[in-house]
Design an enzyme around this catalytic site. Structure first.
Site, PDB file in Angstrom:
ATOM      1  N   GLU A 120      -5.832  -6.542 -34.964  1.00 29.49           N
ATOM      2  CA  GLU A 120      -4.465  -6.471 -35.405  1.00 29.49           C
ATOM      3  C   GLU A 120      -4.156  -7.386 -36.513  1.00 29.49           C
ATOM      4  OE1 GLU A 120      -1.988  -7.560 -32.013  1.00 29.49           O
ATOM      5  OE2 GLU A 120      -3.607  -9.052 -31.222  1.00 29.49           O
ATOM      6  N   CYS A 151      -3.911   1.214 -29.702  1.00 25.65           N
ATOM      7  CA  CYS A 151      -2.720   0.887 -28.558  1.00 25.65           C
ATOM      8  C   CYS A 151      -1.509   0.683 -29.254  1.00 25.65           C
ATOM      9  CB  CYS A 151      -3.457  -0.282 -27.731  1.00 25.65           C
ATOM     10  SG  CYS A 151      -3.398  -1.872 -28.318  1.00 25.65           S
ATOM     11  N   HIS A 168       0.825  -1.320   0.021  1.00 26.28           N
ATOM     12  CA  HIS A 168       0.159  -0.046  -0.024  1.00 26.28           C
ATOM     13  C   HIS A 168       0.880   1.331  -0.137  1.00 26.28           C
ATOM     14  CE1 HIS A 168      -4.458   0.221   0.521  1.00 26.28           C
ATOM     15  NE2 HIS A 168      -3.987   1.503   0.523  1.00 26.28           N
ATOM     16  N   ASP A 185       1.217  -5.214 -35.171  1.00 26.46           N
ATOM     17  CA  ASP A 185       0.745  -6.487 -35.911  1.00 26.46           C
ATOM     18  C   ASP A 185      -0.018  -6.040 -37.222  1.00 26.46           C
ATOM     19  OD1 ASP A 185       2.220  -8.216 -34.970  1.00 26.46           O
ATOM     20  OD2 ASP A 185       0.874  -8.624 -33.398  1.00 26.46           O
TER      21      ASP A 185
END
Lengths: 85, 547
Positions: free
Chosen positions: B431, B502, B188, B455
């Site tokens: 992709e 992405c 934490h 890709d």
């Protein structure tokens, strides 16, 4: 005495924060609020014990409210459960 | 000069003098008291003082680390107020006529043991909370102030370990960095350090604490986890240069941090980060990413000598979700093929691994492996806002098989009484050219698309991206690639789902305008590019005529 049953829908179950809020709700009334699951019972005002029950999503709990303001207390608990859990 | 290495949890360089953090807390001893009543009132005062401290910490945390991370201190306050906890302390004082410190410490052990024994890992962690509030009470009883920051210039703080409340209580103005001997990158405290953006190195080992003393100069690299005690001139020069580069980056960050990703004419877009391990979360947060658009789950498999268990995976995903504190996290399922070496997978060598049994194809051939990951992901979903996406999709029937497996997992989890969120977003990577061309048929089955440009380029242009001789043929901005993306965006929007990019192309600022005009809803880039892309977006005007 008012008795109600509730099945936990929150995916995380009665974790720390909702346990704290439930405890707070119960404490706001003079009536005693008991929560029972699988034979073990705790007083809803006792946060650590309530957390210690490890109530999870899908568990059905029985809530018993007894005292002078039991109907208001039961309503408040019911509203809390359906809103948060 | 002494050199130590720990785990860097939060980037940036710090150079300064050391301050060794000492808890002003004596060993708790059992002492008989003559007047238990006086001891009880001492106890009451300590509880009031501790509650007041927790309110202050909660307010501070609310401002510095946000509501989700601050909640823990609200819970601490409620625990401090707990009837049974208080009753136990009182009864020990009264029945044994002992000092309050001892009563608190025995009570803490008792309640911590109850939580440690629970099945739920989340509840087990509450044991540390009981100890934390109890230590606070003991400190209040001894009427000392919390942590003696009896120095004026900012220092590098060293400790054996820090509780979350101690981390938040630190006066940020006086802390250059912190170093702990113990702790893990998932603790934490590490999470809080990242959110607060303080350079931190943890798990350095106890030898460090023996070597270090107040006032010694140290240079700390919160990125690599390196610490130089009493650095020589060369080391100091190179660390200072690195620090300077960081400062310049931070200056850019300051002007863009917290700003919206919005064009001059008011078009908004989500800007997320791509990451490959839990350690990268710090970078994503520091660079102000709105979420994680691609979390490559391979690290879990690559770092292990055997298949990671459901529990191991679930804990890792939980940490990621918790660290992002309610921001969206999209985790891509296993994307491994014969070109990525993981011995225990025992993959047969293939002639063309890029066109081979990889990613989702491997997962569908090994449903047990795939379902373990799915179960872990679903179970972790209760800790944040999770999206799951599947790589290398080429057909509708394949996607239907995946969705059927997801349904199986849900049924199994329900039967086992294991909770999961009902708001998980399910998406696929676009992709392969096949997926782009049939995106209109895939869209009704999912919640989002994410275009993996690396890709998609390689498969569309039939160019091995590892082969340098092909570079001239491998044009990332090839019209064929852009048309596939544009068509996919159209398919997504006509079925009311969102589409992101992405791959590396998402960070190419010469294409940002093109993507925005296509209606791309989200770009996910390496953390270091987030602000650069944001700057580009904020200077675009889509109303001005197309060039």
């Amino acid at each position: 005495m008012v008795t109600l049953q509730y099945t936990i829908k929150d995916p995380a179950g009665i974790h720390a924060r909702p346990a704290g809020l439930l405890s707070k709700t119960a404490k706001a009334f003079r009536s005693e609020v008991l929560i029972e699951k699988d034979g073990s019972t705790v007083n809803a005002s006792k946060l650590m014990m309530l957390m210690g029950m490890g109530i999870r999503c899908g568990d059905t709990i029985t809530i018993t409210v007894q005292g002078e303001d039991e109907s208001e207390a039961a309503e408040a608990i019911k509203a809390f459960l359906s809103e948060h859990l | 000069m002494l050199h130590f290495t720990g785990k860097g949890v939060c980037g940036n360089i710090a150079i300064g003098k050391i301050f060794v953090f000492k808890r002003q807390q004596a060993q708790v001893r059992r002492l008989s008291v003559a007047d238990p009543a006086a001891e009880l009132s001492r106890m009451e005062r300590a509880i009031a003082a501790a509650a007041a401290q927790l309110s202050v910490i909660y307010e501070k945390a609310l401002k510095e680390v946000g509501e989700t991370n601050a909640q823990i201190f609200e819970i601490h306050k409620m625990m401090l107020d707990d009837e049974d906890y208080n009753e136990s302390i009182r009864s020990i004082i009264e029945t044994q006529s002992v000092n309050a410190e001892y009563a608190v410490s025995v009570t803490a052990e008792r309640f911590a043991a109850m939580f440690s024994a629970m099945e739920d890992v989340y509840m087990q962690a509450r044991a540390a909370d009981v100890k934390d509030i109890s230590n606070r009470l003991i400190t209040c009883l001894s009427e000392h102030t919390e942590s003696g920051s009896d120095y004026n210039e900012p220092r590098i703080l060293c400790a054996d370990d820090l509780a979350p409340s101690e981390t938040v209580s630190l006066d940020k103005e006086k802390v250059l960095a912190f170093i702990t001997a113990q702790g893990t990158t998932n603790s934490h405290t590490a999470i809080l350090a990242r959110t607060m953006n303080i350079p931190a190195v943890i798990g350095v080992g106890d030898a460090f604490l023996t070597a270090v003393s107040d006032g010694v100069v140290a240079a700390v690299d919160g990125d690599s986890g390196e610490i130089f005690l009493d650095p020589d001139a060369d080391t100091l020069t190179s660390m200072e240069a690195k620090q300077q580069a960081d400062l310049e980056k931070r200056a850019l960050l300051k002007t863009l941090k917290g700003k919206e990703n919005i064009t001059l004419d008011g078009t908004r877009i989500e800007l997320f980060a791509n990451i490959g391990s839990i350690q990268d979360i710090g970078a994503a947060l520091v660079n102000d990413a709105g979420g994680i658009g691609l979390f490559r789950s391979e690290f879990l498999y690559l770092e292990n000598d055997d298949y990671p268990t459901e529990e191991q995976q679930c804990t890792a995903y939980q940490r990621v979700l918790e660290s992002m504190a309610g921001k969206k996290v999209i985790i891509r399922t296993l994307d491994i093929g014969a070109d990525k070496k993981v011995d225990y997978f025992r993959l047969e060598p293939e002639e063309n691994p890029a066109l081979g049994c990889r990613a989702i194809r491997l997962c569908l051939r090994r449903p047990a492996l795939f379902k373990t990951q799915l179960r872990a992901l679903f179970r972790a979903s209760v800790y944040g806002k999770l999206g799951i996406m599947f790589p290398m999709i080429t057909s509708v029937s394949e996607l239907q098989r995946i969705l059927a497996l997801c349904e199986e997992v849900k049924v199994e989890l329900r039967a086992a009484d294991l909770p999961f969120s009902n708001q998980i977003e399910i998406g696929i990577m676009i992709e392969t050219p096949a997926a782009a061309v049939i995106s209109d048929q895939l869209a009704p089955l999912v919640d989002f698309f994410s275009v993996g440009t690396n890709d998609l380029i390689q498969y569309t242009l039939a160019c091995d991206r590892q082969n340098p001789k092909l570079e001239v043929f491998c044009d990332p901005k090839h019209e064929a690639v852009l048309r596939l993306i544009a068509y996919t965006a159209k398919s997504a929007h006509s079925h009311n789902i969102w589409i992101g990019i992405c791959g590396e192309l998402a960070a190419d600022t010469s294409l940002t305008e093109t993507f925005l005009r296509m209606g791309i809803d989200e770009l996910s880039v390496s953390p270091a590019y987030v602000l650069k892309v944001r700057e580009t977006i904020r200077n675009l005007n889509l109303q001005s005529p197309d060039q």
